[in-house]
Structures are given as structure tokens and as C-alpha cells.
Write a protein that holds these residues in place. Structure first.
Motif, mmCIF file in Angstrom:
data_model
loop_
_atom_site.group_PDB
_atom_site.id
_atom_site.type_symbol
_atom_site.label_atom_id
_atom_site.label_comp_id
_atom_site.label_asym_id
_atom_site.label_seq_id
_atom_site.Cartn_x
_atom_site.Cartn_y
_atom_site.Cartn_z
ATOM 1 N N ALA A 161 58.053 11.299 -101.116
ATOM 2 C CA ALA A 161 58.977 12.077 -100.303
ATOM 3 C C ALA A 161 58.146 13.100 -99.572
ATOM 4 O O ALA A 161 57.214 13.673 -100.148
ATOM 5 N N VAL A 162 58.436 13.309 -98.294
ATOM 6 C CA VAL A 162 57.742 14.353 -97.546
ATOM 7 C C VAL A 162 58.761 15.411 -97.137
ATOM 8 O O VAL A 162 59.828 15.096 -96.594
ATOM 9 N N TYR A 163 58.458 16.664 -97.539
ATOM 10 C CA TYR A 163 59.350 17.783 -97.224
ATOM 11 C C TYR A 163 58.781 18.487 -95.999
ATOM 12 O O TYR A 163 57.969 19.405 -96.111
ATOM 13 N N GLY A 164 59.146 17.960 -94.841
ATOM 14 C CA GLY A 164 58.661 18.496 -93.573
ATOM 15 C C GLY A 164 59.841 19.029 -92.789
ATOM 16 O O GLY A 164 60.868 19.390 -93.380
ATOM 17 N N PRO A 165 59.753 19.069 -91.458
ATOM 18 C CA PRO A 165 60.906 19.475 -90.649
ATOM 19 C C PRO A 165 62.155 18.685 -91.046
ATOM 20 O O PRO A 165 63.258 19.219 -91.082
ATOM 21 N N SER A 166 61.981 17.382 -91.373
ATOM 22 C CA SER A 166 63.048 16.658 -92.060
ATOM 23 C C SER A 166 62.474 16.152 -93.380
ATOM 24 O O SER A 166 61.260 16.055 -93.535
ATOM 25 N N THR A 167 63.349 15.869 -94.327
ATOM 26 C CA THR A 167 62.895 15.297 -95.597
ATOM 27 C C THR A 167 63.042 13.785 -95.503
ATOM 28 O O THR A 167 64.099 13.275 -95.135
ATOM 29 N N MET A 168 61.935 13.074 -95.815
ATOM 30 C CA MET A 168 61.977 11.619 -95.760
ATOM 31 C C MET A 168 61.525 11.029 -97.082
ATOM 32 O O MET A 168 60.713 11.631 -97.794
ATOM 33 N N LEU A 169 62.031 9.838 -97.373
ATOM 34 C CA LEU A 169 61.608 9.094 -98.550
ATOM 35 C C LEU A 169 61.048 7.764 -98.056
ATOM 36 O O LEU A 169 61.735 7.052 -97.313
ATOM 37 N N ILE A 170 59.820 7.470 -98.416
ATOM 38 C CA ILE A 170 59.180 6.227 -97.995
ATOM 39 C C ILE A 170 58.959 5.391 -99.249
ATOM 40 O O ILE A 170 58.424 5.887 -100.241
ATOM 41 N N LEU A 171 59.377 4.128 -99.187
ATOM 42 C CA LEU A 171 59.504 3.341 -100.408
ATOM 43 C C LEU A 171 58.974 1.927 -100.232
ATOM 44 O O LEU A 171 59.170 1.322 -99.182
ATOM 45 N N THR A 172 58.315 1.413 -101.286
ATOM 46 C CA THR A 172 58.054 -0.029 -101.327
ATOM 47 C C THR A 172 58.382 -0.563 -102.707
ATOM 48 O O THR A 172 58.139 0.107 -103.719
ATOM 49 N N VAL A 173 58.956 -1.772 -102.739
ATOM 50 C CA VAL A 173 59.115 -2.480 -104.015
ATOM 51 C C VAL A 173 58.315 -3.780 -103.929
ATOM 52 O O VAL A 173 58.568 -4.734 -104.650
ATOM 53 N N GLY A 174 57.352 -3.791 -103.016
ATOM 54 C CA GLY A 174 56.467 -4.951 -102.876
ATOM 55 C C GLY A 174 56.894 -5.901 -101.779
ATOM 56 O O GLY A 174 56.343 -7.005 -101.654
ATOM 57 N N SER A 175 57.876 -5.524 -100.983
ATOM 58 C CA SER A 175 58.232 -6.364 -99.835
ATOM 59 C C SER A 175 58.444 -5.467 -98.622
ATOM 60 O O SER A 175 59.546 -5.305 -98.127
ATOM 61 N N GLY A 176 57.345 -4.868 -98.180
ATOM 62 C CA GLY A 176 57.401 -4.015 -96.999
ATOM 63 C C GLY A 176 57.642 -2.556 -97.353
ATOM 64 O O GLY A 176 57.901 -2.207 -98.511
ATOM 65 N N VAL A 177 57.529 -1.735 -96.327
ATOM 66 C CA VAL A 177 57.663 -0.283 -96.503
ATOM 67 C C VAL A 177 58.837 0.185 -95.649
ATOM 68 O O VAL A 177 58.923 -0.152 -94.462
ATOM 69 N N HIS A 178 59.723 0.934 -96.272
ATOM 70 C CA HIS A 178 60.944 1.341 -95.583
ATOM 71 C C HIS A 178 61.113 2.855 -95.655
ATOM 72 O O HIS A 178 60.799 3.461 -96.674
ATOM 73 N N ALA A 179 61.612 3.425 -94.559
ATOM 74 C CA ALA A 179 61.723 4.883 -94.464
ATOM 75 C C ALA A 179 63.188 5.308 -94.455
ATOM 76 O O ALA A 179 64.017 4.717 -93.753
ATOM 77 N N PHE A 180 63.476 6.335 -95.226
ATOM 78 C CA PHE A 180 64.817 6.913 -95.302
ATOM 79 C C PHE A 180 64.716 8.390 -94.948
ATOM 80 O O PHE A 180 63.771 9.060 -95.351
ATOM 81 N N THR A 181 65.680 8.877 -94.183
ATOM 82 C CA THR A 181 65.692 10.293 -93.821
ATOM 83 C C THR A 181 66.887 10.956 -94.495
ATOM 84 O O THR A 181 67.983 10.374 -94.520
ATOM 85 N N LEU A 182 66.658 12.122 -95.051
ATOM 86 C CA LEU A 182 67.742 12.830 -95.750
ATOM 87 C C LEU A 182 68.729 13.401 -94.735
ATOM 88 O O LEU A 182 68.359 14.200 -93.879
ATOM 89 N N ASP A 183 69.975 12.933 -94.837
ATOM 90 C CA ASP A 183 71.058 13.525 -94.062
ATOM 91 C C ASP A 183 71.539 14.735 -94.857
ATOM 92 O O ASP A 183 72.195 14.590 -95.888
ATOM 93 N N ARG A 184 71.174 15.919 -94.401
ATOM 94 C CA ARG A 184 71.451 17.119 -95.197
ATOM 95 C C ARG A 184 72.938 17.423 -95.314
ATOM 96 O O ARG A 184 73.364 18.032 -96.291
ATOM 97 N N GLU A 185 73.728 17.013 -94.303
ATOM 98 C CA GLU A 185 75.179 17.259 -94.396
ATOM 99 C C GLU A 185 75.816 16.345 -95.435
ATOM 100 O O GLU A 185 76.617 16.760 -96.253
#
Ligand code: AHG
Ligand code: MN
Ligand code: MN
Length: 333
Positions: A161-185
Motif C-alpha cells: 500500500a502506498v500512502y501518497g496523495p492518494s492511497t493505493m493498494l497494489i496486489l499480485t496473486v501470481g496472475s498479473g499486478v492490479h492496482a486499487f485506489t482507496l475511495d475515501r468517501e
């Protein structure tokens, strides 16, 4: 745009590919929830009383920040009760932590760097959390160090997870890399990029150049050639970036390419490098490789290393394929 939350993504992946069993999904959702709590604490800054030193040191003799300790506690608490884990290990704990007796035990091991980039906490620069998931070997207790000593190739999942201007979670379970952005609302992670790919070529390097005089010859040669720019053997100008939070530097590289290096140097040679294999280098290598990049010590693939202790350190060179391979080739010659 149709919104896909982390939960929906994990369930749909399981349906389509059968890769994310319910226990692993619970684990990833619990980690994401903990990262949300850490994100809230980081975001409060001075108003939350979370800045500054904790007044303690970890096993690597580094002064712990309040947020190092708090983030560790958040991850421990969040993961204790779910029944999905056999044990946990962290940068901020000398030994692995057992699952409390009152809770059922599961089959996974979770390792984490609860707060990466501690030197950036007090100056309001991006920090992050890194995690790695392994299977607990049969017949070994998840509170024993030896359960965790598996090469990075055995990782079931990894992310940050990167706590930057937005918070993002970057994830792999062994089939590619996927990015999620925290919707703060809404309070949920929303899928914002599927199958991230790192460009094979780059003009951007990340290294703490103040250590130049301590580096080994192959890294000195590589960086020197980059800095010679258009007029030198590389025939192009390179740019340099160093946030000094591995999460933030690697996130930039996963997003637009580049090479991240914390190579072996004379200051860290005795301990084998600066960054930690099990909860920094391995999970980041899994992400980098899944996004088409390369991750090496300069001499071998990071994920092939057989760890011999939990807090083992390792030289790290990772990112765009063609550049990392060039640095590796300089080590070979
Ligand atoms: P941590 O805060 O978890 O101890 O990790 C800090 C690491 C890494 O995030 C970063 O790339 C590196 O240390 C920065 O080191 P320098 O201060 O030597 O540049
Ligand atoms: Mn770190
Ligand atoms: Mn840390």
C-alpha cells in the motif's frame, strides 16, 4: 465507469481462475482493511499525535517511529482472529508472532514491513506498507522462524500500500499486478488498473547516489554511464529520482518504468545489503516480475534465494527488464 471493489475483484478472480480460495481472500481483505486504518493514521499527521520517535529500537538497531509501532499493531490485531493465518512476522518484531490461543489457526504465513520509508514520516512524504504471503509448511508451527524461510518463488500473494496523495493498494496473486485506489468517501479500495506492465526500457534510475564511493565497480560503471547521458556510451539522457521510501520508488517504476537499486556497498557488505529479503525484496520482486520486470541481487534472481534468517538483508536491483539485465551483465563481466 463501472466500479469494481477489491472484494468483487477477488471473488470474480476466484470464479474465473480458481486462484483465490476463501481463506486467501479473507487474508487479503483483512490486510487491505488494516492498510486503510494505517492510511487514516498517516493522514492525520501531527493532529493524530502519531509523528516522532517511539523511543524504542527494532532488532536491526533502527530507532522506531511511533507510526512503525502503531502500523505493526494494527496489522497484528487485524490478522489475529480470522483463522486464516498460522503465524506472522514483521520488520518490527524480533521473532515471528504466534496466533493467540483463543483463535483458530489457518494455513498461511504473513510477513510485512508495516511502515516503509520511516525517515519520510515526519516530513510528510509518501510512505507505505509491504506484505508477503506464504503457505505454512506441514508439521511446522507458524510461530517458528524456520516456517518462514522459503524462497520468494513460493509466495502465494504479495503487495504494497502506498500512502501518497492518494492511497493505493497494489496486489499480485501470481496472475498479473492490479492496482486499487482507496475511495475515501466509500471507504473501499476500487480497481483502477488491471495487469500493470513495466516498460522494458527506461531513462529513469533510482539510487541513493550519496553512497557512490561505497558501491561495487559494476554499479559504479552502470550509473556513471547513465549520468554521461547523450554524449556517453548509452547515447541518451537519464533522469534520477530517489524518494527513499522503497514503496514510493517501486510504485513509480511499476507505473512508468525505471530501475530501483539498493546495491551492495562497503557500508552494508557485512550484513549482506540494506533492504530486507523476506518482507521488502521478495514481495517487491514478485510484483516487479509479475509486471514484466526483473529483480536481481546483481548476481542472482532475488526470488530464487534460499533465506537463512528472517531478517536477512539483500542487495536489490529491480525494474525495467533491459536495464536490470544490463546491470546484471556488468556484474558477470
Ligand atoms: P524502512 O523505513 O522500512 O526501514 O525502510 C527504509 C528503506 C527503504 O524504504 C528505502 O528505499 C531505503 O531504506 C532508504 O535508504 P537511505 O536512507 O539509505 O536512502
Ligand atoms: Mn522498509
Ligand atoms: Mn519499515
Amino acid at each position: 465507469m463501472k466500479t469494481i471493489t477489491l472484494t468483487q475483484f477477488l471473488i470474480e478472480e476466484q470464479r474465473a481462475k480458481g486462484e483465490i480460495k476463501p481463506d486467501l481472500r479473507l487474508l487479503l481483505e483483512v490486510v487491505a482493511r488494516a492498510c486503510k486504518r494505517i492510511s487514516i493514521a498517516v493522514g492525520k499527521g501531527a493532529l493524530g499525535g502519531v509523528l516522532g520517535d517511539a523511543g524504542t529500537s527494532n532488532i536491526q538497531d533502527e530507532a522506531q517511529k511511533k507510526l512503525d509501532v502503531l502500523s505493526n499493531e494494527i496489522l497484528l490485531q487485524a490478522n489475529a482472529w480470522g483463522g486464516h493465518l498460522a503465524g506472522l512476522a514483521s520488520e518490527e518484531m524480533d521473532e515471528p508472532s504466534a496466533i493467540p490461543d483463543e483463535y483458530p489457526k489457518g494455513g498461511y504465513l504473513l510477513l510485512f514491513d508495516p511502515l516503509d520509508g520511516s525517515s519520510n514520516i515526519d516530513v510528510n512524504v509518501s510512505v507505505g506498507t509491504i506484505f508477503s504471503v506464504l503457505r505454512c509448511p506441514e508439521g511446522v508451527s507458524g510461530s517458528e522462524e524456520k516456517a518462514f524461510l522459503q524462497p520468494g518463488t513460493t509466495q502465494v500473494a504479495a503487495g504494497y500500500a502506498v500512502y501518497g496523495p492518494s492511497t493505493m493498494l497494489i496486489l499480485t496473486v501470481g496472475s498479473g499486478v492490479h492496482a486499487f485506489t482507496l475511495d475515501r468517501e466509500q471507504g473501499s479500495f476500487v480497481l483502477t488498473e488491471r495487469d500493470m506492465m513495466i516498460p522494458e526500457d527506461t531513462k529513469e534510475i533510482a539510487i541513493n547516489a550519496s553512497n557512490e564511493r561505497h558501491w561495487e565497480a559494476p554499479v559504479q560503471r552502470y550509473v556513471k554511464e547513465c549520468f554521461e547521458g547523450k554524449e556517453g556510451v548509452r547515447g541518451k539522457d537519464f533522469n534520477m529520482r530517489w524518494v527513499a521510501s522503497m514503496v514510493a520508488d517501486v510504485h513509480r517504476i511499476v507505473t512508468r518504468g525505471g530501475v530501483f537499486m539498493y546495491p551492495l556497498d562497503a557500508k552494508t557488505v557485512k550484513q549482506g545489503g540494506k533492504l530486507r529479503l523476506m518482507y521488502e525484496a521478495n514481495p517487491m520482486s514478485f510484483i516487479i516480475e509479475q509486471a514484466g520486470g526483473v529483480a536481481s541481487t546483481g548476481r542472482e534472481r532475488i526470488m530464487d534465494m534460499q533465506p537463512h534468517k528472517l531478517h536477512q538483508r539483500v542487495p536489490v536491483i529491480m525494474g525495467s527488464k533491459n536495464e536490470v539485465e544490463k546491470v546484471v551483465s556488468y556484474h558477470a563481466s
